[in-house]
Structure formats: structure tokens, C-alpha cells
Scaffold this motif. Structure first.
Motif, PDB file in Angstrom:
ATOM      1  N   SER A 206     -13.730  -4.328   3.591  1.00  0.00           N
ATOM      2  CA  SER A 206     -12.872  -3.650   4.489  1.00  0.00           C
ATOM      3  C   SER A 206     -12.942  -4.441   5.789  1.00  0.00           C
ATOM      4  O   SER A 206     -12.493  -3.869   6.623  1.00  0.00           O
ATOM      5  CB  SER A 206     -12.779  -2.149   4.414  1.00  0.00           C
TER       6      SER A 206
ATOM      7  N   PRO B  89      -9.596  -7.638   8.549  1.00  0.00           N
ATOM      8  CA  PRO B  89      -8.537  -7.318   8.214  1.00  0.00           C
ATOM      9  C   PRO B  89      -7.562  -8.491   9.122  1.00  0.00           C
ATOM     10  O   PRO B  89      -7.942  -8.720  10.543  1.00  0.00           O
ATOM     11  CB  PRO B  89      -7.825  -6.144   8.535  1.00  0.00           C
TER      12      PRO B  89
ATOM     13  N   TYR C  20      -3.450 -10.528   9.732  1.00  0.00           N
ATOM     14  CA  TYR C  20      -1.867 -10.361   9.403  1.00  0.00           C
ATOM     15  C   TYR C  20      -1.350 -11.705   9.985  1.00  0.00           C
ATOM     16  O   TYR C  20      -1.729 -12.361  10.936  1.00  0.00           O
ATOM     17  CB  TYR C  20      -1.445  -9.356  10.051  1.00  0.00           C
TER      18      TYR C  20
ATOM     19  N   ILE D  78      -8.087  -8.833   3.542  1.00  0.00           N
ATOM     20  CA  ILE D  78      -8.962  -7.796   4.184  1.00  0.00           C
ATOM     21  C   ILE D  78     -10.158  -8.332   3.311  1.00  0.00           C
ATOM     22  O   ILE D  78     -10.162  -8.938   2.204  1.00  0.00           O
ATOM     23  CB  ILE D  78      -8.523  -6.479   3.796  1.00  0.00           C
TER      24      ILE D  78
ATOM     25  N   THR E 174      -0.490  -2.418   7.491  1.00  0.00           N
ATOM     26  CA  THR E 174      -1.674  -2.483   7.668  1.00  0.00           C
ATOM     27  C   THR E 174      -2.462  -2.545   6.297  1.00  0.00           C
ATOM     28  O   THR E 174      -1.829  -1.957   5.374  1.00  0.00           O
ATOM     29  CB  THR E 174      -1.895  -1.077   8.286  1.00  0.00           C
ATOM     30  N   ILE E 175      -3.493  -3.332   6.009  1.00  0.00           N
ATOM     31  CA  ILE E 175      -4.027  -3.536   4.789  1.00  0.00           C
ATOM     32  C   ILE E 175      -5.196  -2.608   4.689  1.00  0.00           C
ATOM     33  O   ILE E 175      -5.958  -2.605   5.787  1.00  0.00           O
ATOM     34  CB  ILE E 175      -4.370  -4.987   4.329  1.00  0.00           C
ATOM     35  N   SER E 176      -5.416  -2.089   3.594  1.00  0.00           N
ATOM     36  CA  SER E 176      -6.719  -1.318   3.332  1.00  0.00           C
ATOM     37  C   SER E 176      -7.216  -1.466   2.027  1.00  0.00           C
ATOM     38  O   SER E 176      -6.455  -1.626   1.058  1.00  0.00           O
ATOM     39  CB  SER E 176      -6.527   0.362   4.002  1.00  0.00           C
TER      40      SER E 176
END
Length: 115
Positions: A55, A58, A60, A51, A69-71
Motif C-alpha cells: 500500500s 500510490p 495517479y 499502488i 483513490t486506490i487502495s
């Protein structure tokens, strides 16, 4: 010196969910693109999600798209990885680090997916 502290791992059944957290200190977290890496048993650490510092962007690997899910929360210097529909092949030691990585690593958090 950068310090990374991962948490949130555990033992879950296939199809289960976990959310990993990583608190970073000793650096300007808000300026760092971050990622989650995993190390399969006896293998190398590979990047599974990333990320941008804001933000943005993102990304994957194919095997986790639609499930992970990355945050991040820059006010808490923390990056998260929400993992759903977990599979046995997700079993690994998970680490966070900058992308590209700093030299330091945390201790990681173990995720085990097993029935």
C-alpha cells in the motif's frame, strides 16, 4: 494462471461516485504492485492509478488526482478504486492488473458518466 475479476462499474451522473473492486487469484497478490487501467472507446488501455505491494507509493495520472483513490486489502487479494467527482471523460472500461502488467486481463467493468 492469474485471474482478475473486476466489479463495481455502472452508470452515474457527472459529479457522482463509484468504487471499483478487483479480486485477484492464482498468484501471490501481496507481492504484486497493482494498478487500475482504463480503456476509452476504441483506444488503448492506460494506467490511471497504481499502488505498491504494501500500500505504499500510490500514484495517479494528473487528470484523476484528487478525485480517485486506490487502495488494497492483501488479506482479501483485492484492489479498489474509489472514484469521486466523476466526469464524462472518465467513461471507460476499467481493468486492474499488476504494474507492470501480467499477460492476463479480466473482463473489466464499465463506467459510464452521463447526464
Amino acid at each position: 494462471q492469474v485471474q482478475l475479476v473486476e466489479s463495481g462499474g455502472g452508470l452515474v451522473h457527472p459529479g457522482g461516485s463509484l468504487t471499483l473492486s478487483c479480486v485477484v487469484s492464482g498468484t501471490d497478490f501481496g507481492a504484486a504492485p497493482m494498478g487500475w487501467y482504463r480503456q476509452l472507446s476504441g483506444g488503448q488501455r492506460t494506467l490511471v492509478a497504481s499502488i505498491g505491494y504494501n500500500s505504499n507509493n500510490p500514484g495517479y495520472i494528473d487528470s484523476v488526482k484528487g478525485r480517485f483513490t486506490i487502495s488494497r486489502d492483501n488479506t482479501k487479494s483485492t484492489v479498489y478504486l474509489q472514484m469521486t467527482t466523476l466526469k464524462p471523460e472518465d467513461t471507460a472500461l476499467y481493468f486492474c492488473n499488476k504494474v507492470p502488467r501480467w499477460q492476463s486481463w479480466g473482463q473489466g467493468t464499465q463506467v459510464t458518466v452521463s447526464s
